[in-house]
Design a protein around this motif. Sequence first.
Motif, short mmCIF file in Angstrom:
data_model
loop_
_atom_site.label_atom_id
_atom_site.label_comp_id
_atom_site.label_asym_id
_atom_site.label_seq_id
_atom_site.Cartn_x
_atom_site.Cartn_y
_atom_site.Cartn_z
N HIS A 53 0.92 -1.19 -0.12
CA HIS A 53 0.16 0.10 0.01
C HIS A 53 0.96 1.30 -0.04
N PRO A 54 0.96 1.92 -1.01
CA PRO A 54 1.95 3.11 -1.45
C PRO A 54 1.48 4.46 -0.84
N GLY A 55 2.54 5.35 -0.95
CA GLY A 55 2.12 6.58 -0.66
C GLY A 55 1.24 7.32 -1.78
N HIS A 56 1.42 6.89 -2.86
CA HIS A 56 0.90 7.34 -4.06
C HIS A 56 0.38 6.35 -4.93
N GLY A 57 -0.82 6.43 -5.68
CA GLY A 57 -1.26 5.59 -6.53
C GLY A 57 -2.05 4.38 -6.01
N HIS A 58 -1.94 3.13 -6.85
CA HIS A 58 -2.80 2.02 -6.40
C HIS A 58 -1.86 0.94 -5.69
N SER A 59 -2.36 0.13 -5.09
CA SER A 59 -1.58 -0.94 -4.52
C SER A 59 -1.35 -2.04 -5.51
N PHE A 60 -0.32 -2.73 -4.97
CA PHE A 60 0.15 -3.82 -6.03
C PHE A 60 0.72 -4.93 -5.14
N ASP A 61 1.40 -5.95 -5.80
CA ASP A 61 1.54 -7.26 -5.27
C ASP A 61 3.13 -7.39 -5.23
N ARG A 62 3.63 -8.40 -4.59
CA ARG A 62 5.11 -8.71 -4.62
C ARG A 62 5.78 -8.83 -6.09
N THR A 63 4.89 -9.45 -6.93
CA THR A 63 5.75 -9.35 -8.27
C THR A 63 5.93 -8.13 -8.83
N ARG A 64 5.04 -7.08 -8.78
CA ARG A 64 5.24 -5.86 -9.27
C ARG A 64 6.10 -5.04 -8.42
N LEU A 65 6.31 -5.36 -6.90
CA LEU A 65 7.33 -4.80 -6.26
C LEU A 65 8.46 -5.15 -6.78
N ARG A 66 8.72 -6.55 -6.89
CA ARG A 66 10.12 -6.62 -7.47
C ARG A 66 10.52 -6.41 -8.48
N GLN A 67 9.34 -6.11 -9.70
CA GLN A 67 9.83 -5.38 -11.05
C GLN A 67 10.04 -3.81 -10.65
N LEU A 68 9.40 -3.22 -9.96
CA LEU A 68 9.78 -1.78 -9.81
C LEU A 68 11.06 -1.77 -9.32
N ALA A 69 11.46 -2.58 -8.25
CA ALA A 69 12.78 -2.37 -7.79
C ALA A 69 13.74 -2.68 -8.58
N GLN A 70 13.56 -3.76 -9.51
CA GLN A 70 14.75 -4.21 -10.44
C GLN A 70 14.91 -3.06 -11.66
N THR A 71 13.81 -2.43 -11.74
CA THR A 71 13.64 -1.55 -12.88
C THR A 71 14.54 -0.15 -12.47
N TYR A 72 14.34 0.26 -11.17
CA TYR A 72 15.14 1.25 -10.61
C TYR A 72 16.65 1.08 -10.62
N LEU A 73 16.91 -0.26 -10.25
CA LEU A 73 18.34 -0.70 -10.11
C LEU A 73 18.73 -0.60 -11.33
N ARG A 74 18.15 -1.23 -12.43
CA ARG A 74 18.67 -1.15 -13.84
C ARG A 74 18.88 0.33 -14.43
N GLY A 75 17.86 1.14 -14.08
CA GLY A 75 18.05 2.31 -14.50
C GLY A 75 19.17 3.26 -13.90
N ARG A 76 19.54 2.72 -12.66
CA ARG A 76 20.64 3.44 -11.87
C ARG A 76 21.81 2.89 -11.84
N ALA A 77 22.07 1.76 -12.70
CA ALA A 77 23.18 0.97 -12.85
C ALA A 77 24.41 2.06 -13.22
N GLY A 78 25.38 1.83 -12.70
CA GLY A 78 26.48 2.79 -13.05
C GLY A 78 26.41 4.36 -12.89
N VAL A 79 25.42 4.51 -12.09
CA VAL A 79 25.43 6.15 -11.79
C VAL A 79 26.09 6.45 -10.56
N VAL A 80 26.74 7.33 -10.80
CA VAL A 80 27.58 8.10 -9.82
C VAL A 80 26.91 9.05 -8.99
N PRO A 81 26.13 9.06 -7.74
CA PRO A 81 25.49 10.09 -7.31
C PRO A 81 26.29 11.48 -6.89
N SER A 82 25.83 12.48 -7.09
CA SER A 82 26.36 13.64 -6.59
C SER A 82 26.47 13.75 -5.33
#
Length: 266
Positions: free
Chosen positions: A228-257
């Motif tokens: 149950h998130p702070g914004h938008g609709h609720s979702f299941d474990r499969t979607r949680l894993r997808q969202l986490a992995q998408t973020y990690l792929r998108g931020r792969a190799g990023v050096v934060p300021s």
Amino acid sequence: MGADMVDWYARAEVARDVIRISEPHVNELVSANFWWLRGNDRDVVVDAGLGVVALREAIPGLFERDPMVLLTHAHLDHVGGAPEFGDRAAHSAEAGLLAAGVPASLYGAELYDKLGIDAAGEPVPELMIDTLPGPGYDPATYRVEPLTLNRLLGDGDRIDLGGRVLTVLHLPGHTPGSIALLEERTGTLYSGDVVYDSALIDNLPNSDVAAYRRSMEFLADLDVSVVHPGHGHSFDRTRLRQLAQTYLRGRAGVVPSPTRRCPDGT
């Protein structure tokens, strides 16, 4: 509520003794969910909305059992209504900002400036609400009052409501003191802004990409049944894993300021 007042809050029971409260007249950037959980002994409310309309007037039943408000992080759309509660808790890393007064405005350009948001050429809304809550309401009077906490939360802390126990998960990145709350018995995660089913925000002045990656690595392996998130609709474990992995792929190799510090020094 007066005849001319807008019905500001929408409510939906999403599970037994779990009610989602939202603000449908608020711009999507700051249109947040908050969650009313009823236990055998007491209630808690996870986050508290913008605070444009007093909760005690609009939803008086919310306060019948003297609930504790648990704040997932110190942003206006999650803490605006918190001063109405007598019992308030958040992670210790958010305490200083809450005490100083969370940056807030209902005017788009002013809010973007206060939060350090780069519109990147996209149109900025004039107002963050699409209607006034009642006749005579002046958006210029809106602010989030400074508040002190009764309880400072840390990773692994447990909040027992009687028949319902929430475990605090410290998952920084969006803010230094961002938390989620896990009800292990049902596998329900109240995630605040750590994760929701849309583009995640990790570029605010006190965000930390490296910390966010660690939080996402943790969430990718977390065994839950529903989020149950702070914004938008609720979702299941499969979607949680997808969202986490998408973020990690998108931020792969990023050096934060270098992380800029909050007003409380965190």
